[in-house]
Design a protein around this motif. Structure first.
Motif, short mmCIF file in Angstrom:
data_model
loop_
_atom_site.label_atom_id
_atom_site.label_comp_id
_atom_site.label_asym_id
_atom_site.label_seq_id
_atom_site.Cartn_x
_atom_site.Cartn_y
_atom_site.Cartn_z
N GLY A 197 -17.37 0.18 11.76
CA GLY A 197 -18.78 0.17 12.14
C GLY A 197 -19.41 1.54 12.28
O GLY A 197 -20.64 1.64 12.43
N SER A 198 -18.58 2.58 12.24
CA SER A 198 -19.12 3.92 12.46
C SER A 198 -20.02 4.39 11.33
O SER A 198 -20.91 5.23 11.53
CB SER A 198 -17.97 4.92 12.63
N GLY A 199 -19.78 3.89 10.11
CA GLY A 199 -20.57 4.32 8.97
C GLY A 199 -20.27 5.74 8.52
O GLY A 199 -21.03 6.31 7.73
N LYS A 200 -19.17 6.30 9.00
CA LYS A 200 -18.82 7.68 8.67
C LYS A 200 -17.83 7.73 7.52
O LYS A 200 -17.19 6.73 7.20
CB LYS A 200 -18.24 8.38 9.90
N PRO A 201 -17.67 8.89 6.87
CA PRO A 201 -16.65 9.03 5.83
C PRO A 201 -15.26 8.72 6.40
O PRO A 201 -15.04 8.73 7.61
CB PRO A 201 -16.77 10.50 5.41
N ALA A 202 -14.32 8.49 5.49
CA ALA A 202 -13.00 8.02 5.88
C ALA A 202 -12.34 8.92 6.92
O ALA A 202 -11.82 8.43 7.95
CB ALA A 202 -12.10 7.90 4.65
N ALA A 203 -12.35 10.21 6.71
CA ALA A 203 -11.68 11.12 7.64
C ALA A 203 -12.31 11.05 9.03
O ALA A 203 -11.61 11.04 10.06
CB ALA A 203 -11.74 12.55 7.10
N ALA A 242 -3.02 5.35 5.46
CA ALA A 242 -4.18 6.23 5.54
C ALA A 242 -3.83 7.57 6.16
O ALA A 242 -4.53 8.56 5.93
CB ALA A 242 -5.28 5.56 6.37
N ARG A 243 -2.76 7.59 6.94
CA ARG A 243 -2.30 8.83 7.57
C ARG A 243 -0.83 9.04 7.23
O ARG A 243 -0.09 8.07 7.02
CB ARG A 243 -2.45 8.76 9.09
N PRO A 244 -0.35 10.26 7.27
CA PRO A 244 1.07 10.51 6.97
C PRO A 244 1.98 10.28 8.16
O PRO A 244 3.20 10.37 8.02
CB PRO A 244 1.08 11.99 6.55
N GLU A 245 1.41 9.99 9.33
CA GLU A 245 2.23 9.81 10.52
C GLU A 245 1.89 8.49 11.19
O GLU A 245 0.91 7.83 10.85
CB GLU A 245 2.03 10.98 11.50
N GLY A 246 2.72 8.11 12.18
CA GLY A 246 2.48 6.91 12.95
C GLY A 246 3.23 5.71 12.41
O GLY A 246 3.83 5.74 11.34
N LEU A 247 3.19 4.62 13.20
CA LEU A 247 3.90 3.41 12.82
C LEU A 247 3.35 2.82 11.53
O LEU A 247 4.09 2.28 10.71
CB LEU A 247 3.82 2.36 13.93
N GLY A 248 2.03 2.94 11.33
CA GLY A 248 1.44 2.43 10.10
C GLY A 248 2.05 3.08 8.88
O GLY A 248 2.37 2.41 7.89
N ALA A 249 2.23 4.40 8.93
CA ALA A 249 2.83 5.10 7.80
C ALA A 249 4.29 4.74 7.64
O ALA A 249 4.82 4.71 6.52
CB ALA A 249 2.69 6.62 8.01
N ALA A 250 4.97 4.44 8.74
CA ALA A 250 6.40 4.11 8.68
C ALA A 250 6.66 2.81 7.95
O ALA A 250 7.70 2.65 7.29
CB ALA A 250 6.98 4.05 10.10
N VAL A 251 5.74 1.85 8.06
CA VAL A 251 5.98 0.53 7.47
C VAL A 251 5.12 0.24 6.25
O VAL A 251 5.40 -0.70 5.52
CB VAL A 251 5.77 -0.58 8.53
N ALA A 252 4.07 1.03 6.03
CA ALA A 252 3.16 0.76 4.91
C ALA A 252 3.91 0.81 3.58
O ALA A 252 4.67 1.75 3.31
CB ALA A 252 2.02 1.77 4.90
N GLY A 253 3.70 -0.20 2.76
CA GLY A 253 4.31 -0.25 1.44
C GLY A 253 5.81 -0.45 1.43
O GLY A 253 6.45 -0.23 0.40
N SER A 254 6.38 -0.89 2.54
CA SER A 254 7.84 -1.00 2.64
C SER A 254 8.39 -2.33 2.14
O SER A 254 9.59 -2.43 1.85
CB SER A 254 8.29 -0.78 4.09
N VAL A 255 7.56 -3.36 2.05
CA VAL A 255 8.04 -4.70 1.72
C VAL A 255 7.70 -5.04 0.27
O VAL A 255 6.53 -5.00 -0.11
CB VAL A 255 7.41 -5.75 2.67
N PRO A 256 8.69 -5.40 -0.54
CA PRO A 256 8.38 -5.83 -1.91
C PRO A 256 7.44 -7.03 -1.92
O PRO A 256 7.54 -7.90 -1.06
CB PRO A 256 9.76 -6.20 -2.48
N VAL A 257 6.54 -7.05 -2.89
CA VAL A 257 5.54 -8.13 -2.94
C VAL A 257 6.21 -9.50 -3.01
O VAL A 257 5.81 -10.44 -2.30
CB VAL A 257 4.60 -7.93 -4.14
N GLY A 258 7.22 -9.64 -3.84
CA GLY A 258 7.90 -10.93 -3.96
C GLY A 258 8.51 -11.39 -2.66
O GLY A 258 8.42 -12.59 -2.31
N SER A 259 9.12 -10.49 -1.92
CA SER A 259 9.72 -10.84 -0.63
C SER A 259 8.65 -11.26 0.37
O SER A 259 8.84 -12.22 1.14
CB SER A 259 10.52 -9.66 -0.08
#
Length: 264
Positions: free
Chosen positions: A99-105, A172-189
């Motif tokens: 809702g901020s309407g600001k650029p991604a960063a 979206a960030r190189p750190e944090g739990l989101g970065a730790a798990v993002a893209g970790s699961v194969p689509v088929g699984s």
């Protein structure tokens, strides 16, 4: 001479899921990428336990003579308690960022702030109202339907995390739990786990009749669809996912499942 790293076991995945997605006293022994993959695949199992606790709280209050509304409040509160409110906090932060309407960063910086803005407050208000209203209706129909709704919605919420952690969805960030798990699961699984959860939910719905088989199955499908819509919007808006986005996805899925279960 160093010993080769052992491949993660199912228990490593379960420990990762329960240790990161709940406050239950489970020690995470591995934080590597393979353990994260196993943890996200096991996320619906953690959701099943959270849902069972939520249903138990509601049923206990009904047994003690409370009404359907108070039972619904308890069933909505237990998942928040068992996650330290992180998913709700993530929902609020995601709403503020969008809702901020600001650029991604700049939007990502808004999401990292400790305070909650007006968009976050509104998101929390309407999501919690919808969850309590749907659960109250289900508990008003019967204690069993209320318990089923609490169980299915919590499991569907964690299933949404499995799907959100699939390959092709960047962090979206190189750190944090989101970065730790993002893209970790194969689509088929991820799709296989989703199919298993949907079929299991339909099986529980069969206890109430043919219509509930369809309704419970589509409650899981609707939860995944609503979560996917939010995920795609956040990915476009922020350039990827964060821990807050994962929280928002989970709460969105839980709410969508409850709304569908309350219809008809």
């Amino acid at each position: 001479m160093s010993t080769p790293e052992q491949p993660p076991s199912t228990f490593d995945g379960l420990r990762f899921a329960f240790g990161t997605l709940t406050v239950l006293p489970v020690r995470v022994t591995r934080w590597d990428r393979d353990a994260a993959r196993g943890g996200m695949l096991c996320a619906p199992v953690a959701g099943l336990v959270v849902g069972a606790c939520a249903a138990g709280a509601g049923l206990l209050l009904l047994f003690l003579g409370a009404g359907a509304l108070l039972a619904a409040v308890a069933s909505a509160a237990v998942p928040a308690v068992l996650t330290r409110g992180l998913h709700l906090d993530g929902l609020a932060d995601t709403a503020d960022g969008l809702g901020s309407g600001k650029p991604a960063a700049d939007a990502l910086r808004v999401m990292k702030q400790s305070d909650i803005g007006p968009f976050g407050v509104l998101a929390l208000l309407f999501v919690l109202l919808a969850q309590v209203a749907a659960l109250a209706q289900m508990y008003g129909d019967s204690w069993a339907r209320g318990a089923l709704a609490a169980l299915v919605s919590a499991t569907a919420a964690r299933l949404a995390l499995t799907l959100a952690a699939r390959t092709g969805v960047p962090a979206a960030r190189p750190e944090g739990l989101g970065a730790a798990v993002a893209g970790s699961v194969p689509v088929g699984s991820a799709l296989l786990v989703a199919a298993l959860v949907a079929v299991a939910a339909a099986g529980l719905g069969a206890l109430f009749g043919p219509f509930d088989v369809v309704r419970t199955f589509f409650a899981v499908i609707a939860a995944c669809a609503a979560a996917e819509h939010l995920l795609q919007r956040c990915t476009r808006r922020f350039g990827g996912v964060t821990g807050d986005v994962f929280g928002g996805v989970a709460e969105t899925a839980a709410t969508a499942a409850l709304v569908v279960l309350s219809l008809g």
